[in-house]
Design a protein around this motif. Structure first.
Motif, mmCIF file in Angstrom:
data_model
loop_
_atom_site.group_PDB
_atom_site.id
_atom_site.type_symbol
_atom_site.label_atom_id
_atom_site.label_comp_id
_atom_site.label_asym_id
_atom_site.label_seq_id
_atom_site.Cartn_x
_atom_site.Cartn_y
_atom_site.Cartn_z
ATOM 1 N N ASP A 34 0.972 -1.079 -0.062
ATOM 2 C CA ASP A 34 -0.067 0.030 -0.091
ATOM 3 C C ASP A 34 0.982 1.455 0.026
ATOM 4 O OD1 ASP A 34 -2.369 1.446 -0.097
ATOM 5 O OD2 ASP A 34 -2.586 1.390 2.192
ATOM 6 N N TYR A 35 1.852 1.314 -1.142
ATOM 7 C CA TYR A 35 2.486 2.340 -0.948
ATOM 8 C C TYR A 35 1.825 3.491 -1.334
ATOM 9 C CZ TYR A 35 6.705 5.677 -2.242
ATOM 10 O OH TYR A 35 7.448 6.620 -2.411
ATOM 11 N N GLN A 36 2.115 4.749 -1.152
ATOM 12 C CA GLN A 36 1.080 5.870 -1.153
ATOM 13 C C GLN A 36 1.322 6.802 -2.430
ATOM 14 O OE1 GLN A 36 -1.854 6.126 0.828
ATOM 15 N NE2 GLN A 36 -0.759 4.186 1.813
ATOM 16 N N LEU A 87 6.624 -3.681 -4.955
ATOM 17 C CA LEU A 87 6.071 -4.979 -4.454
ATOM 18 C C LEU A 87 7.098 -6.099 -4.952
ATOM 19 C CD1 LEU A 87 2.389 -4.764 -4.703
ATOM 20 C CD2 LEU A 87 3.760 -4.454 -2.591
ATOM 21 N N ILE A 88 7.640 -6.960 -4.145
ATOM 22 C CA ILE A 88 8.628 -8.170 -4.730
ATOM 23 C C ILE A 88 7.618 -9.415 -4.665
ATOM 24 C CG2 ILE A 88 10.514 -9.264 -4.105
ATOM 25 C CD1 ILE A 88 11.423 -6.820 -2.679
ATOM 26 N N ASP A 89 7.742 -10.037 -5.892
ATOM 27 C CA ASP A 89 7.467 -11.594 -5.930
ATOM 28 C C ASP A 89 8.457 -12.297 -5.058
ATOM 29 O OD1 ASP A 89 7.238 -14.381 -6.826
ATOM 30 O OD2 ASP A 89 6.089 -13.689 -8.511
ATOM 31 N N LYS A 90 8.070 -12.561 -3.975
ATOM 32 C CA LYS A 90 9.109 -13.226 -2.906
ATOM 33 C C LYS A 90 9.545 -14.481 -3.506
ATOM 34 C CE LYS A 90 7.617 -15.052 1.177
ATOM 35 N NZ LYS A 90 7.256 -14.826 2.598
ATOM 36 N N PHE A 129 10.341 3.604 7.022
ATOM 37 C CA PHE A 129 9.348 4.415 6.962
ATOM 38 C C PHE A 129 9.443 5.313 5.600
ATOM 39 C CE2 PHE A 129 9.693 2.702 10.959
ATOM 40 C CZ PHE A 129 8.406 2.678 11.455
ATOM 41 N N HIS A 130 8.796 4.997 4.520
ATOM 42 C CA HIS A 130 8.613 5.854 3.505
ATOM 43 C C HIS A 130 7.522 6.715 3.278
ATOM 44 C CE1 HIS A 130 11.268 2.399 2.383
ATOM 45 N NE2 HIS A 130 11.994 3.386 2.312
ATOM 46 N N THR A 131 6.602 6.369 4.103
ATOM 47 C CA THR A 131 5.291 7.151 4.129
ATOM 48 C C THR A 131 4.863 7.123 5.560
ATOM 49 O OG1 THR A 131 4.027 5.100 4.349
ATOM 50 C CG2 THR A 131 4.254 5.943 2.257
ATOM 51 N N ALA A 132 3.859 8.121 5.948
ATOM 52 C CA ALA A 132 3.522 8.529 7.170
ATOM 53 C C ALA A 132 1.950 9.055 7.032
ATOM 54 C CB ALA A 132 4.253 9.519 7.886
ATOM 55 N N GLU A 133 1.083 8.642 8.104
ATOM 56 C CA GLU A 133 -0.259 8.972 7.933
ATOM 57 C C GLU A 133 -0.749 8.493 6.360
ATOM 58 O OE1 GLU A 133 -0.210 13.161 9.318
ATOM 59 O OE2 GLU A 133 -0.070 12.372 11.417
ATOM 60 N N GLN A 134 -0.491 7.565 6.066
ATOM 61 C CA GLN A 134 -0.828 7.210 4.719
ATOM 62 C C GLN A 134 -0.521 8.247 3.633
ATOM 63 O OE1 GLN A 134 -4.671 4.913 6.355
ATOM 64 N NE2 GLN A 134 -4.220 4.491 4.251
ATOM 65 N N ALA A 135 0.550 8.863 3.862
ATOM 66 C CA ALA A 135 0.938 9.843 2.827
ATOM 67 C C ALA A 135 2.436 9.766 2.331
ATOM 68 C CB ALA A 135 0.650 11.462 3.179
ATOM 69 N N ASP A 136 2.986 9.995 1.473
ATOM 70 C CA ASP A 136 4.313 9.629 0.662
ATOM 71 C C ASP A 136 5.105 10.703 1.232
ATOM 72 O OD1 ASP A 136 6.076 8.349 -0.776
ATOM 73 O OD2 ASP A 136 6.062 9.831 -2.351
ATOM 74 N N LEU A 137 6.374 10.559 1.766
ATOM 75 C CA LEU A 137 7.291 11.294 2.055
ATOM 76 C C LEU A 137 8.094 11.897 0.833
ATOM 77 C CD1 LEU A 137 9.081 9.648 5.272
ATOM 78 C CD2 LEU A 137 7.054 10.940 5.015
ATOM 79 N N TYR A 138 8.375 11.033 -0.016
ATOM 80 C CA TYR A 138 9.327 11.551 -1.102
ATOM 81 C C TYR A 138 8.738 12.644 -1.943
ATOM 82 C CZ TYR A 138 11.680 10.896 -5.506
ATOM 83 O OH TYR A 138 12.593 11.359 -6.866
ATOM 84 N N ASN A 139 7.476 12.198 -2.641
ATOM 85 C CA ASN A 139 6.604 13.089 -3.328
ATOM 86 C C ASN A 139 6.148 14.424 -2.603
ATOM 87 O OD1 ASN A 139 4.295 12.487 -2.211
ATOM 88 N ND2 ASN A 139 3.604 11.359 -3.965
#
Length: 267
Positions: A43-45, A52-55, A106-116
């Motif tokens: 659920d990346y925002q 997502l990786i095919d394990k 943690f690449h997101t917080a509060e279901q919002a993306d940090l990078y963008n």
């Protein structure tokens, strides 16, 4: 013993480095051991990219290179899993017992993306930092299927701000970070020292040396080092300097993992 415990191959959507290139470059640099830690963010925002990786395919590929280079370097099955409060059970199910090493990031917080930058909307700089740390604390209090927390103060890298201050300068941030570190230590989990942080201010890894000092003072011992490389040029970036600074703080060991169990090495 030389090792790099944060490396991304083409299984990460933001890397084009093949696993073979990654392994060969690590051998050429004289590394004894690496952990391949590609991104899996449920659920990346950001709908423009999927982490997502095919394990099954991923682990089979690592096993192929473990066999190919078995006489030259140890290669550990790692993953960098993106943590958010609402997906923790899915993260547990994905990890299972299939990995040697897990970076909880943690690449997101509060279901919002940090990078963008979505996460920063409506917050001042310090408000954003505080809310991010509250999200981290919530997760570590409720989840421990990881080996180390990755780039703890990564929030400093993002946001359209003129400066990237040391988070411990702010009392509320200091208190939150102290709580986070105490939880990590009490649950026998660790921190990574991520040398990509030097790209922010040229002076600090992630987390900063000040946070690492606090971790040491609180009794933290589990510590990995990783370059967060997405290309061969960044592997082992500033490792010698970083290890020198860690020894100044008082650390005398770094950590590797096998089957999620830590092993300590003198530095």
């Amino acid at each position: 013993m030389l090792f790099d415990y944060h490396l991304h191959s083409h299984f990460s959507a933001d890397s084009e480095m093949t696993m073979d290139e990654l392994c060969q470059a690590s051998i050429d640099l004289g590394l004894n051991e690496i952990a391949i830690t590609d991104h899996h963010d449920i659920d990346y925002q950001d709908d423009t990219i999927e982490f997502l990786i095919d394990k099954e395919k991923y682990l089979m590929e690592i096993e192929k290179f473990q066999q190919k280079y078995k006489d030259q370097i140890k290669i550990k099955k790692g993953v960098e899993i993106g943590l958010q409060p609402h997906i923790l059970q899915e993260c547990r199910e994905y990890i299972a017992d299939d990995f040697d090493f897990v970076i909880g990031s943690f690449h997101t917080a509060e279901q919002a993306d940090l990078y963008n930058g979505d996460f920063f909307e409506g917050y001042s700089q310090w408000e954003a930092y505080i809310q991010y740390l509250k999200s981290v604390l919530e997760v570590v209090q409720n989840y421990d299927d990881y080996s180390v927390i990755g780039h703890l103060d990564i929030i400093r890298r993002y946001g359209d701000f003129e400066t990237q201050p040391e988070l411990l300068e702010n009392k509320e941030a200091f208190d939150l970070i102290k709580q986070i570190l105490k939880v990590i230590i009490n649950r026998n989990r660790g921190l990574e020292v991520n040398t990509s942080g030097y790209r922010i201010d040229g002076k600090n890894p992630l987390p900063s040396f000040e946070i690492l000092k606090l971790y040491y003072q609180l009794g933290g011992e589990i510590l990995t080092i990783g370059s967060d490389s997405h290309n061969t040029e960044d592997i082992t970036q500033k490792f010698n300097y970083t290890i020198f600074r860690l020894k100044e703080i008082g650390f005398n060991k770094l950590t590797t993992f096998a089957n999620l169990e830590p092993k300590f090495h003198q530095i």
